[in-house]
Scaffold this motif. Structure first.
Motif, PDB file in Angstrom:
ATOM      1  N   MET A   1       0.825  -1.139   0.048  1.00 54.61           N
ATOM      2  CA  MET A   1       0.008   0.031  -0.029  1.00 54.61           C
ATOM      3  C   MET A   1       0.884   1.198  -0.039  1.00 54.61           C
ATOM      4  SD  MET A   1      -3.000   1.057   2.482  1.00 54.61           S
ATOM      5  CE  MET A   1      -3.940   2.677   2.421  1.00 54.61           C
ATOM      6  N   CYS A   2       0.667   2.255  -0.956  1.00 53.14           N
ATOM      7  CA  CYS A   2       1.320   3.620  -1.056  1.00 53.14           C
ATOM      8  C   CYS A   2       0.622   4.371  -0.025  1.00 53.14           C
ATOM      9  CB  CYS A   2       1.477   3.986  -2.453  1.00 53.14           C
ATOM     10  SG  CYS A   2       2.553   2.944  -3.519  1.00 53.14           S
ATOM     11  N   ARG A   3       1.358   5.114   0.684  1.00 54.81           N
ATOM     12  CA  ARG A   3       0.887   6.426   1.581  1.00 54.81           C
ATOM     13  C   ARG A   3       1.587   7.432   1.154  1.00 54.81           C
ATOM     14  NH1 ARG A   3       1.304   1.641   4.593  1.00 54.81           N
ATOM     15  NH2 ARG A   3      -0.575   0.854   5.735  1.00 54.81           N
ATOM     16  N   PRO A   4       1.111   8.265   0.178  1.00 60.65           N
ATOM     17  CA  PRO A   4       1.940   9.468  -0.268  1.00 60.65           C
ATOM     18  C   PRO A   4       2.224  10.451   0.666  1.00 60.65           C
ATOM     19  CG  PRO A   4      -0.100   9.292  -1.388  1.00 60.65           C
ATOM     20  CD  PRO A   4       0.152   7.935  -0.613  1.00 60.65           C
ATOM     21  N   TRP A   5       0.995  10.595   1.617  1.00 64.51           N
ATOM     22  CA  TRP A   5       1.164  11.731   2.493  1.00 64.51           C
ATOM     23  C   TRP A   5       2.288  11.308   3.498  1.00 64.51           C
ATOM     24  CZ3 TRP A   5       0.486   8.932   6.962  1.00 64.51           C
ATOM     25  CH2 TRP A   5      -0.079   7.826   7.104  1.00 64.51           C
ATOM     26  N   ALA A   6       2.584  10.172   3.786  1.00 59.42           N
ATOM     27  CA  ALA A   6       3.865   9.747   4.462  1.00 59.42           C
ATOM     28  C   ALA A   6       5.177   9.921   3.797  1.00 59.42           C
ATOM     29  CB  ALA A   6       3.577   8.468   5.280  1.00 59.42           C
ATOM     30  N   GLY A   7       5.086  10.084   2.627  1.00 62.21           N
ATOM     31  CA  GLY A   7       6.439  10.103   1.624  1.00 62.21           C
ATOM     32  C   GLY A   7       6.380   8.893   0.925  1.00 62.21           C
ATOM     33  N   ASP A   8       5.452   8.054   0.973  1.00 65.54           N
ATOM     34  CA  ASP A   8       5.717   6.886  -0.384  1.00 65.54           C
ATOM     35  C   ASP A   8       5.857   7.572  -1.766  1.00 65.54           C
ATOM     36  OD1 ASP A   8       5.624   5.387   1.963  1.00 65.54           O
ATOM     37  OD2 ASP A   8       3.720   4.571   1.633  1.00 65.54           O
ATOM     38  N   VAL A   9       6.357   6.633  -2.481  1.00 67.28           N
ATOM     39  CA  VAL A   9       6.482   7.320  -3.761  1.00 67.28           C
ATOM     40  C   VAL A   9       5.514   6.411  -4.615  1.00 67.28           C
ATOM     41  CG1 VAL A   9       7.881   7.202  -5.957  1.00 67.28           C
ATOM     42  CG2 VAL A   9       8.923   7.986  -3.679  1.00 67.28           C
ATOM     43  N   LEU A  10       4.683   6.931  -5.255  1.00 65.53           N
ATOM     44  CA  LEU A  10       3.594   6.392  -6.106  1.00 65.53           C
ATOM     45  C   LEU A  10       4.162   5.783  -7.242  1.00 65.53           C
ATOM     46  CD1 LEU A  10       0.702   8.838  -5.969  1.00 65.53           C
ATOM     47  CD2 LEU A  10       0.699   6.641  -5.155  1.00 65.53           C
ATOM     48  N   PRO A  11       3.921   4.669  -7.804  1.00 68.68           N
ATOM     49  CA  PRO A  11       4.076   3.895  -9.032  1.00 68.68           C
ATOM     50  C   PRO A  11       3.910   5.016 -10.108  1.00 68.68           C
ATOM     51  CG  PRO A  11       2.202   2.929  -8.284  1.00 68.68           C
ATOM     52  CD  PRO A  11       2.647   3.722  -7.004  1.00 68.68           C
ATOM     53  N   ARG A  12       4.732   4.986 -11.284  1.00 70.38           N
ATOM     54  CA  ARG A  12       4.756   5.965 -12.359  1.00 70.38           C
ATOM     55  C   ARG A  12       3.741   5.315 -13.341  1.00 70.38           C
ATOM     56  NH1 ARG A  12      10.078   9.163 -13.350  1.00 70.38           N
ATOM     57  NH2 ARG A  12      10.246  10.483 -11.550  1.00 70.38           N
ATOM     58  N   SER A  13       3.666   3.984 -13.266  1.00 71.77           N
ATOM     59  CA  SER A  13       2.775   3.105 -14.272  1.00 71.77           C
ATOM     60  C   SER A  13       2.261   1.823 -13.301  1.00 71.77           C
ATOM     61  CB  SER A  13       3.742   2.699 -15.675  1.00 71.77           C
ATOM     62  OG  SER A  13       4.601   1.460 -15.019  1.00 71.77           O
ATOM     63  N   LEU A  14       1.527   1.315 -14.179  1.00 66.59           N
ATOM     64  CA  LEU A  14       0.736   0.159 -13.897  1.00 66.59           C
ATOM     65  C   LEU A  14       1.104  -1.108 -14.368  1.00 66.59           C
ATOM     66  CD1 LEU A  14      -3.027   1.271 -13.806  1.00 66.59           C
ATOM     67  CD2 LEU A  14      -1.493   1.129 -11.531  1.00 66.59           C
ATOM     68  N   ASP A  15       2.329  -1.107 -14.966  1.00 66.08           N
ATOM     69  CA  ASP A  15       2.903  -2.285 -15.694  1.00 66.08           C
ATOM     70  C   ASP A  15       3.213  -3.468 -14.684  1.00 66.08           C
ATOM     71  OD1 ASP A  15       2.931  -0.666 -17.939  1.00 66.08           O
ATOM     72  OD2 ASP A  15       5.169  -0.308 -17.935  1.00 66.08           O
ATOM     73  N   ASP A  16       3.488  -3.228 -13.675  1.00 69.53           N
ATOM     74  CA  ASP A  16       3.739  -4.477 -12.556  1.00 69.53           C
ATOM     75  C   ASP A  16       2.616  -4.685 -11.806  1.00 69.53           C
ATOM     76  OD1 ASP A  16       6.341  -4.648 -13.703  1.00 69.53           O
ATOM     77  OD2 ASP A  16       7.171  -2.898 -12.378  1.00 69.53           O
ATOM     78  N   HIS A  17       1.599  -4.099 -12.106  1.00 71.10           N
ATOM     79  CA  HIS A  17       0.172  -4.191 -11.229  1.00 71.10           C
ATOM     80  C   HIS A  17      -0.856  -4.568 -11.955  1.00 71.10           C
ATOM     81  CE1 HIS A  17       2.420  -2.125  -7.726  1.00 71.10           C
ATOM     82  NE2 HIS A  17       2.856  -1.271  -9.023  1.00 71.10           N
ATOM     83  N   ASP A  18      -1.655  -5.783 -11.378  1.00 69.38           N
ATOM     84  CA  ASP A  18      -2.996  -6.174 -11.764  1.00 69.38           C
ATOM     85  C   ASP A  18      -4.182  -5.502 -11.595  1.00 69.38           C
ATOM     86  OD1 ASP A  18      -1.263  -9.205 -10.950  1.00 69.38           O
ATOM     87  OD2 ASP A  18      -1.383  -8.505 -13.098  1.00 69.38           O
ATOM     88  N   ALA A  19      -4.138  -4.556 -10.699  1.00 66.34           N
ATOM     89  CA  ALA A  19      -5.291  -3.873 -10.165  1.00 66.34           C
ATOM     90  C   ALA A  19      -5.121  -2.602  -9.436  1.00 66.34           C
ATOM     91  CB  ALA A  19      -6.007  -4.561  -9.382  1.00 66.34           C
TER      92      ALA A  19
END
Length: 205
Positions: A1-19
């Motif tokens: 799980m990405c928590r951007p408010w805590a500094g996690d970097v969001l993925p730039r694409s969905l190539d490695d994700h199914d959903a």
């Protein structure tokens, strides 16, 4: 799980994700100055729509999906807070997520916590659910991208010690889970899960 408010970097694409799962937050879908990660979330939603990646966008997530795809989000005339009734539309009967819920024979209720709402749907969006105060409670784009204004899932009235309050803790005291939601995300191998809600503020959008 990405928590951007805590500094996690969001993925730039969905190539490695199914959903993709985008949750709620106290900010609005245009509050980029307050939440500078929102443009990246909107871009992920646009990518999901373009590729028909299985996506569930909840509350603020639905508002971000609306804006990302050219629709309009407005201030609600009457906010919805607490357990509210939902009305499935005719289009919901053949929908993969909502179809089973239209045959239950009982009332559909879900937890709401929002001050803004989708006023104009994106082009091509199929409206699925409405309510007395909010015309667009849910819609689908393509075959696999859903936005829901309400909060599906399991609900608790209190947080465990040290646990931040998020959209999973908005149910009125004593309420039961509002709907039996299909566990479609649990069957995916990899889900890019974006929690955009700061723990210091409960979800509002």
């Amino acid at each position: 799980m990405c928590r951007p408010w805590a500094g996690d970097v969001l993925p730039r694409s969905l190539d490695d994700h199914d959903a993709l799962l985008v949750l709620g937050g106290s900010m609005g879908p245009h509050d980029d100055e307050r939440a500078p990660w929102l443009p990246a979330v909107r871009e992920l939603l646009r990518l999901a729509v373009a590729r028909d990646v299985p996506t569930l966008a909840v509350c603020l997530g639905m508002e971000l999906l609306t804006v990302a795809c050219g629709g309009e989000v407005r201030r609600a005339a009457l906010p919805e807070v607490g357990l509210c009734e939902l009305t499935p539309l005719q289009e919901a009967t053949g929908d993969r997520l909502f179809g089973p819920l239209t045959h239950t024979g009982g009332r559909l209720r879900a937890v709401q916590w929002h001050w803004e709402e989708t006023g104009t749907l994106p082009d091509g969006a199929v409206p699925l659910v409405t309510s007395e105060r909010c015309a667009h409670q849910s819609y689908r784009i393509g075959t696999s991208v859903w936005g829901v204004q309400f909060h599906p899932g399991s609900w608790r009235t209190t947080s465990a010690p040290g646990e931040p309050r998020t959209s999973a803790h908005c149910a009125p005291s004593g309420s039961n889970p509002p709907v039996s939601w299909p566990r479609w995300l649990g069957r995916r191998q990899s889900c890019a899960r974006c929690g955009v809600c700061s723990p210091s503020s409960g979800p509002r959008s």
